[in-house]
Design an enzyme around this catalytic site. Structure first.
Site, PDB file in Angstrom:
ATOM      1  N   GLU A  35       0.865  -1.191   0.000  1.00  0.00           N
ATOM      2  CA  GLU A  35       0.000   0.000   0.000  1.00  0.00           C
ATOM      3  C   GLU A  35       0.899   1.238   0.000  1.00  0.00           C
ATOM      4  OE1 GLU A  35      -3.378   1.029  -0.191  1.00  0.00           O
ATOM      5  OE2 GLU A  35      -2.312   2.941  -0.105  1.00  0.00           O
ATOM      6  N   LEU A  39      -3.577   2.457   4.829  1.00  0.00           N
ATOM      7  CA  LEU A  39      -4.451   1.282   4.770  1.00  0.00           C
ATOM      8  C   LEU A  39      -5.906   1.758   4.845  1.00  0.00           C
ATOM      9  CD1 LEU A  39      -2.552  -1.142   7.178  1.00  0.00           C
ATOM     10  CD2 LEU A  39      -2.820  -1.405   4.701  1.00  0.00           C
ATOM     11  N   GLY A  40      -6.783   1.030   4.173  1.00  0.00           N
ATOM     12  CA  GLY A  40      -8.198   1.420   4.181  1.00  0.00           C
ATOM     13  C   GLY A  40      -8.612   2.117   2.893  1.00  0.00           C
ATOM     14  N   THR A  42      -9.424   4.534  -0.350  1.00  0.00           N
ATOM     15  CA  THR A  42     -10.333   5.671  -0.524  1.00  0.00           C
ATOM     16  C   THR A  42     -11.439   5.606   0.518  1.00  0.00           C
ATOM     17  OG1 THR A  42      -9.898   5.595  -2.897  1.00  0.00           O
ATOM     18  CG2 THR A  42     -11.862   6.810  -2.197  1.00  0.00           C
ATOM     19  N   CYS A  43     -12.019   4.419   0.684  1.00  0.00           N
ATOM     20  CA  CYS A  43     -13.189   4.232   1.537  1.00  0.00           C
ATOM     21  C   CYS A  43     -12.973   4.785   2.945  1.00  0.00           C
ATOM     22  CB  CYS A  43     -13.519   2.739   1.569  1.00  0.00           C
ATOM     23  SG  CYS A  43     -14.742   2.302   2.798  1.00  0.00           S
ATOM     24  N   LYS A  52     -19.476  10.258   5.548  1.00  0.00           N
ATOM     25  CA  LYS A  52     -20.634  10.019   6.425  1.00  0.00           C
ATOM     26  C   LYS A  52     -20.458  10.713   7.778  1.00  0.00           C
ATOM     27  CE  LYS A  52     -21.629   8.498   3.063  1.00  0.00           C
ATOM     28  NZ  LYS A  52     -20.928   8.200   1.805  1.00  0.00           N
ATOM     29  N   HIS A 446     -42.599  -3.281  15.580  1.00  0.00           N
ATOM     30  CA  HIS A 446     -43.320  -2.008  15.591  1.00  0.00           C
ATOM     31  C   HIS A 446     -42.788  -1.138  16.716  1.00  0.00           C
ATOM     32  CE1 HIS A 446     -46.637   0.805  15.233  1.00  0.00           C
ATOM     33  NE2 HIS A 446     -46.805   0.720  16.550  1.00  0.00           N
TER      34      HIS A 446
HETATM   35  P1  FAD Z   1      -9.546   1.976  -2.993  1.00  0.00           P
HETATM   36  O1  FAD Z   1     -10.329   2.109  -1.765  1.00  0.00           O
HETATM   37  O2  FAD Z   1      -9.404   3.177  -3.859  1.00  0.00           O
HETATM   38  O3  FAD Z   1      -8.096   1.494  -2.557  1.00  0.00           O
HETATM   39  C1  FAD Z   1      -7.055   1.390  -3.479  1.00  0.00           C
HETATM   40  C2  FAD Z   1      -5.751   1.499  -2.715  1.00  0.00           C
HETATM   41  O4  FAD Z   1      -4.684   1.164  -3.591  1.00  0.00           O
HETATM   42  C3  FAD Z   1      -5.467   2.907  -2.200  1.00  0.00           C
HETATM   43  O5  FAD Z   1      -5.216   2.861  -0.820  1.00  0.00           O
HETATM   44  C4  FAD Z   1      -4.215   3.325  -2.963  1.00  0.00           C
HETATM   45  O6  FAD Z   1      -3.352   4.133  -2.190  1.00  0.00           O
HETATM   46  C5  FAD Z   1      -3.567   1.982  -3.296  1.00  0.00           C
HETATM   47  N1  FAD Z   1      -2.708   1.998  -4.472  1.00  0.00           N
HETATM   48  C6  FAD Z   1      -3.028   2.451  -5.712  1.00  0.00           C
HETATM   49  N2  FAD Z   1      -1.992   2.264  -6.545  1.00  0.00           N
HETATM   50  C7  FAD Z   1      -1.002   1.699  -5.814  1.00  0.00           C
HETATM   51  C8  FAD Z   1       0.317   1.262  -6.127  1.00  0.00           C
HETATM   52  N3  FAD Z   1       0.841   1.377  -7.331  1.00  0.00           N
HETATM   53  N4  FAD Z   1       1.056   0.733  -5.133  1.00  0.00           N
HETATM   54  C9  FAD Z   1       0.555   0.601  -3.885  1.00  0.00           C
HETATM   55  N5  FAD Z   1      -0.687   0.976  -3.541  1.00  0.00           N
HETATM   56  C10 FAD Z   1      -1.451   1.520  -4.497  1.00  0.00           C
HETATM   57  N6  FAD Z   1     -18.695   3.519  -1.611  1.00  0.00           N
HETATM   58  C11 FAD Z   1     -19.679   2.971  -0.885  1.00  0.00           C
HETATM   59  O7  FAD Z   1     -19.950   1.774  -1.026  1.00  0.00           O
HETATM   60  N7  FAD Z   1     -20.396   3.700   0.026  1.00  0.00           N
HETATM   61  C12 FAD Z   1     -20.144   5.007   0.230  1.00  0.00           C
HETATM   62  O8  FAD Z   1     -20.808   5.640   1.059  1.00  0.00           O
HETATM   63  C13 FAD Z   1     -19.112   5.626  -0.519  1.00  0.00           C
HETATM   64  N8  FAD Z   1     -18.818   6.922  -0.332  1.00  0.00           N
HETATM   65  C14 FAD Z   1     -17.789   7.479  -1.042  1.00  0.00           C
HETATM   66  C15 FAD Z   1     -17.508   8.824  -0.840  1.00  0.00           C
HETATM   67  C16 FAD Z   1     -16.491   9.427  -1.546  1.00  0.00           C
HETATM   68  C17 FAD Z   1     -16.186  10.892  -1.315  1.00  0.00           C
HETATM   69  C18 FAD Z   1     -15.708   8.660  -2.460  1.00  0.00           C
HETATM   70  C19 FAD Z   1     -14.577   9.296  -3.212  1.00  0.00           C
HETATM   71  C20 FAD Z   1     -15.992   7.324  -2.675  1.00  0.00           C
HETATM   72  C21 FAD Z   1     -17.034   6.714  -1.969  1.00  0.00           C
HETATM   73  N9  FAD Z   1     -17.364   5.382  -2.149  1.00  0.00           N
HETATM   74  C22 FAD Z   1     -18.393   4.831  -1.443  1.00  0.00           C
HETATM   75  C23 FAD Z   1     -16.624   4.526  -3.096  1.00  0.00           C
HETATM   76  C24 FAD Z   1     -15.594   3.640  -2.347  1.00  0.00           C
HETATM   77  O9  FAD Z   1     -14.721   4.473  -1.608  1.00  0.00           O
HETATM   78  C25 FAD Z   1     -14.837   2.791  -3.334  1.00  0.00           C
HETATM   79  O10 FAD Z   1     -15.743   2.052  -4.115  1.00  0.00           O
HETATM   80  C26 FAD Z   1     -13.897   1.821  -2.623  1.00  0.00           C
HETATM   81  O11 FAD Z   1     -12.975   2.506  -1.806  1.00  0.00           O
HETATM   82  C27 FAD Z   1     -13.139   0.981  -3.651  1.00  0.00           C
HETATM   83  O12 FAD Z   1     -12.290   0.107  -2.989  1.00  0.00           O
HETATM   84  P2  FAD Z   1     -10.985  -0.454  -3.708  1.00  0.00           P
HETATM   85  O13 FAD Z   1     -10.346  -1.377  -2.726  1.00  0.00           O
HETATM   86  O14 FAD Z   1     -11.307  -0.964  -5.050  1.00  0.00           O
HETATM   87  O15 FAD Z   1     -10.047   0.828  -3.940  1.00  0.00           O
HETATM   88  P1  NAD Z   2     -21.375  10.125 -10.147  1.00  0.00           P
HETATM   89  O1  NAD Z   2     -21.201   9.336 -11.368  1.00  0.00           O
HETATM   90  O2  NAD Z   2     -22.238   9.630  -9.067  1.00  0.00           O
HETATM   91  O3  NAD Z   2     -21.958  11.574 -10.530  1.00  0.00           O
HETATM   92  C1  NAD Z   2     -21.314  12.407 -11.444  1.00  0.00           C
HETATM   93  C2  NAD Z   2     -22.343  13.422 -11.931  1.00  0.00           C
HETATM   94  O4  NAD Z   2     -21.662  14.432 -12.650  1.00  0.00           O
HETATM   95  C3  NAD Z   2     -23.376  12.805 -12.881  1.00  0.00           C
HETATM   96  O5  NAD Z   2     -24.668  13.193 -12.502  1.00  0.00           O
HETATM   97  C4  NAD Z   2     -22.983  13.383 -14.242  1.00  0.00           C
HETATM   98  O6  NAD Z   2     -24.074  13.548 -15.106  1.00  0.00           O
HETATM   99  C5  NAD Z   2     -22.390  14.718 -13.828  1.00  0.00           C
HETATM  100  N1  NAD Z   2     -21.420  15.273 -14.785  1.00  0.00           N
HETATM  101  C6  NAD Z   2     -20.474  14.621 -15.492  1.00  0.00           C
HETATM  102  N2  NAD Z   2     -19.750  15.499 -16.228  1.00  0.00           N
HETATM  103  C7  NAD Z   2     -20.252  16.729 -15.966  1.00  0.00           C
HETATM  104  C8  NAD Z   2     -19.921  18.045 -16.403  1.00  0.00           C
HETATM  105  N3  NAD Z   2     -18.920  18.262 -17.254  1.00  0.00           N
HETATM  106  N4  NAD Z   2     -20.652  19.087 -15.937  1.00  0.00           N
HETATM  107  C9  NAD Z   2     -21.680  18.873 -15.053  1.00  0.00           C
HETATM  108  N5  NAD Z   2     -22.033  17.647 -14.605  1.00  0.00           N
HETATM  109  C10 NAD Z   2     -21.323  16.589 -15.049  1.00  0.00           C
HETATM  110  O7  NAD Z   2     -19.879  10.444  -9.630  1.00  0.00           O
HETATM  111  P2  NAD Z   2     -19.350  11.034  -8.252  1.00  0.00           P
HETATM  112  O8  NAD Z   2     -20.435  11.707  -7.514  1.00  0.00           O
HETATM  113  O9  NAD Z   2     -18.122  11.794  -8.602  1.00  0.00           O
HETATM  114  O10 NAD Z   2     -18.934   9.729  -7.465  1.00  0.00           O
HETATM  115  C11 NAD Z   2     -17.936   8.847  -8.008  1.00  0.00           C
HETATM  116  C12 NAD Z   2     -18.178   7.429  -7.580  1.00  0.00           C
HETATM  117  O11 NAD Z   2     -17.902   7.307  -6.191  1.00  0.00           O
HETATM  118  C13 NAD Z   2     -19.623   6.987  -7.743  1.00  0.00           C
HETATM  119  O12 NAD Z   2     -19.851   6.418  -8.995  1.00  0.00           O
HETATM  120  C14 NAD Z   2     -19.787   5.967  -6.663  1.00  0.00           C
HETATM  121  O13 NAD Z   2     -19.450   4.724  -7.180  1.00  0.00           O
HETATM  122  C15 NAD Z   2     -18.784   6.371  -5.606  1.00  0.00           C
HETATM  123  N6  NAD Z   2     -19.486   6.998  -4.459  1.00  0.00           N
HETATM  124  C16 NAD Z   2     -20.448   6.272  -3.813  1.00  0.00           C
HETATM  125  C17 NAD Z   2     -21.113   6.827  -2.752  1.00  0.00           C
HETATM  126  C18 NAD Z   2     -22.149   6.015  -2.043  1.00  0.00           C
HETATM  127  O14 NAD Z   2     -22.191   4.815  -2.243  1.00  0.00           O
HETATM  128  N7  NAD Z   2     -22.976   6.615  -1.203  1.00  0.00           N
HETATM  129  C19 NAD Z   2     -20.847   8.116  -2.335  1.00  0.00           C
HETATM  130  C20 NAD Z   2     -19.881   8.832  -3.030  1.00  0.00           C
HETATM  131  C21 NAD Z   2     -19.205   8.248  -4.085  1.00  0.00           C
END
Ligand code: FAD
Ligand code: NAD
Length: 467
Positions: A35, A39-40, A42-43, A52, A446
């Site tokens: 990593e 660790l952990g 993006t999520c 959240k 309920h």
């Molecule tokens: P990631 O969590 O992205 O982990 C990838 C890891 O790989 C990272 O730690 C990175 O540093 C590491 N890495 C990358 N390249 C290398 C390399 N070359 N060498 C070593 N390490 C490397 N999903 C939900 O289900 N519910 C939600 O409420 C939700 N909210 C979100 C809110 C936001 C603002 C964002 C941005 C995303 C959200 N998501 C949510 C999406 C969710 O975070 C991702 O779907 C999830 O983290 C993907 O998991 P992953 O393990 O595939 O990748």
């Molecule tokens: P998204 O795909 O949910 O939304 C992107 C929005 O931007 C769409 O409505 C699209 O039409 C609009 N858009 C695209 N290009 C544009 C432009 N040039 N001008 C104006 N609008 C434009 O993407 P996100 O909100 O960036 O989230 C990314 C990913 O992260 C999601 O697909 C999801 O998988 C994950 N995520 C999940 C959660 C959750 O599960 N609660 C929360 C946050 C993020």
């Protein structure tokens, strides 16, 4: 160069990678996890959990403000103040506890964690730059290579991140609340975080290219969210294209659906227009794997086109959700240990943590029709649910979709306060092949929002009791 050996090498310690590592180690597989950051992934660090946490804090602050002007509940608050630095410290504390917990679990299970940037040499060899200046990278050889490198945010051409243009990463660690925030994209991130900033006191405008918010969800479901945005004073500009920063740096140039140009003032601009698989900059191209658009193509066992090279999570494309990444990671570990597994979920629930929340699992009525299924559907409104009333949350509904012939449930949708917690019931019923009669015949406690789930099933059968 000497190489370390391991049976399974995982690149990326997000929910996909770390879950795969824990399960593999439980199954006795010698596992190394690389990593580059925390660790952990993006999520835990810059996604699900911090967003959240801020949603909760912003809700609490908004509620306190509400009590300054409305004493329906008999509560009156004289003054509400937020110390945003403390809020961010609280959020960081939760992140630290969770990421620390992941580290402890990996250690407890005997996973070797290497902190560094991995680059692929070939399908069985990876170099890791430990970030120690000119020192040679560490080389690790493996039998199985699992790629779990996640996704990265998309930027807007001509408007790179930096200065006033921020991504969700910066938006999750504010040092102050801007007076005005322009959000580009009315998807998951744009609306979840746009609402946070509005509730923290910013004037928020959301610009969306499509003609409605949350275009991934069906329109009926998103209406209560659109109403709530209106009530909270979030401006929503649909069918608009962002053209770039205004030359005076006051705001952003926007072209509306009829081609009219205008400038929207904004102290900060949050770009949330989607994420793409992280496929560049770490030697993945050299493997020449088959791709599906911008994602690594995998089969139903998460095998890539190269033998013993696996890929999971956001790297493999939509739906980019943490629980999907975790489920894939767990499965790959089990397959490598010799178990027969396939990734064929009947449904992967998706939740949008807006106000009110949205949750979907399986097919909507439109999706079922497109798939050629003859279905019935029925909704039950929270306006007729006692628990929703006690929560002052009677907006929204639960909808069920089931086959007309045998009443097999193929989908659930809900919108309302707290409905994210219904995702469990939705997933259970679809995964277990429940019929309307199964849900209608189950005693639901309920008073709970879950009673609306039972009532929706009863209504589809023609005998709802409370509507
Ligand atoms: P990631 O969590 O992205 O982990 C990838 C890891 O790989 C990272 O730690 C990175 O540093 C590491 N890495 C990358 N390249 C290398 C390399 N070359 N060498 C070593 N390490 C490397 N999903 C939900 O289900 N519910 C939600 O409420 C939700 N909210 C979100 C809110 C936001 C603002 C964002 C941005 C995303 C959200 N998501 C949510 C999406 C969710 O975070 C991702 O779907 C999830 O983290 C993907 O998991 P992953 O393990 O595939 O990748
Ligand atoms: P998204 O795909 O949910 O939304 C992107 C929005 O931007 C769409 O409505 C699209 O039409 C609009 N858009 C695209 N290009 C544009 C432009 N040039 N001008 C104006 N609008 C434009 O993407 P996100 O909100 O960036 O989230 C990314 C990913 O992260 C999601 O697909 C999801 O998988 C994950 N995520 C999940 C959660 C959750 O599960 N609660 C929360 C946050 C993020």
């Amino acid at each position: 160069m000497d190489a370390q050996q391991t049976k399974l090498l995982i690149v990326g310690g997000g929910p996909g990678g770390y879950v795969a590592a824990i399960r593999a180690a439980q199954l006795g597989i010698a596992t190394t996890l690389v990593e580059s950051d925390h660790l952990g992934g993006t999520c835990l660090n810059i996604g699900c959990i911090p967003s959240k946490a801020l949603i909760h804090a912003a809700d609490a602050y908004h509620q306190a403000h509400h009590f300054m002007g409305d004493s329906t509940l008999g509560i009156h608050v004289d003054k509400a103040h937020i110390d945003i630095a403390q809020t961010v410290r609280w959020k960081d504390g939760i992140v630290a506890r969770l990421t620390g917990g992941v580290g402890a679990l990996l250690k407890k299970h005997g996973v070797k964690v290497v902190k560094g940037q991995a680059s692929i040499v070939d399908g069985k060899t990876v170099n890791v730059d430990l970030g120690k200046g000119d020192a040679e990278p560490t080389r690790i050889r493996c039998e199985h290579l699992l790629l779990a490198c996640g996704s990265v945010e998309l930027g807007l051409t001509g408007m790179p991140f930096g200065g006033k243009v921020i991504s969700s990463r910066q938006a999750l660690s504010p040092d102050r609340v801007p007076k005005t925030l322009l959000v580009v994209g009315a998807g998951y991130i744009g609306l979840e975080l746009g609402l946070v900033y509005r509730k923290l006191g910013a004037d928020v405008t959301v610009v969306e290219a499509q003609d409605r918010i949350l275009p991934l969800y069906d329109e009926e479901l998103t209406k209560p969210v659109a109403n709530s945005l209106r009530k909270l004073g979030v401006q929503v500009r649909l069918g608009c294209q962002v053209q770039g920063l205004d030359s005076t740096d006051v705001g952003v140039r926007v072209l509306d659906a009829s081609g009219r140009a205008s400038t929207l003032a904004a102290e900060q601009v949050l770009v949330a227009i989607g994420r793409v698989p992280n496929t560049h900059g770490w030697g993945l191209e050299g493997l020449m794997l088959e791709m599906k658009g911008r994602a690594v193509k995998v089969n139903d066992q998460c095998q890539t086109s190269m033998r013993n090279v696996w890929a999971i999570g956001d790297l493999t494309g939509e739906p980019m959700l943490a629980h999907r990444a975790m489920a894939q990671g767990e499965m790959v570990a089990e397959i490598i240990s010799g178990k027969r597994r396939h990734f064929a979920p009947a449904a992967i629930a998706a939740v949008c943590f807006t106000d009110p929340e949205l949750v979907v699992a399986g097919q909507s009525p439109q999706e079922a029709a497109l798939a050629g299924l003859d279905c019935i559907d029925a909704s039950f409104p929270f306006a007729a649910n006692g628990r929703a009333m006690t929560l002052e949350a009677s907006d929204g509904f639960v909808r069920v979709v089931a086959r007309r012939d045998n009443h097999l449930i193929v989908g659930w949708q809900a919108v309302g306060v707290g409905v994210s917690e219904l995702s469990t019931a939705f997933s259970h019923s679809i995964e277990m092949g429940a019929c309307l009669e199964d849900v209608a015949g189950t005693i639901h406690a309920h008073p709970t929002l879950g009673e609306a789930v039972q009532e929706a099933a009863m209504r589809a059968l023609g005998h709802a009791l409370h509507v």
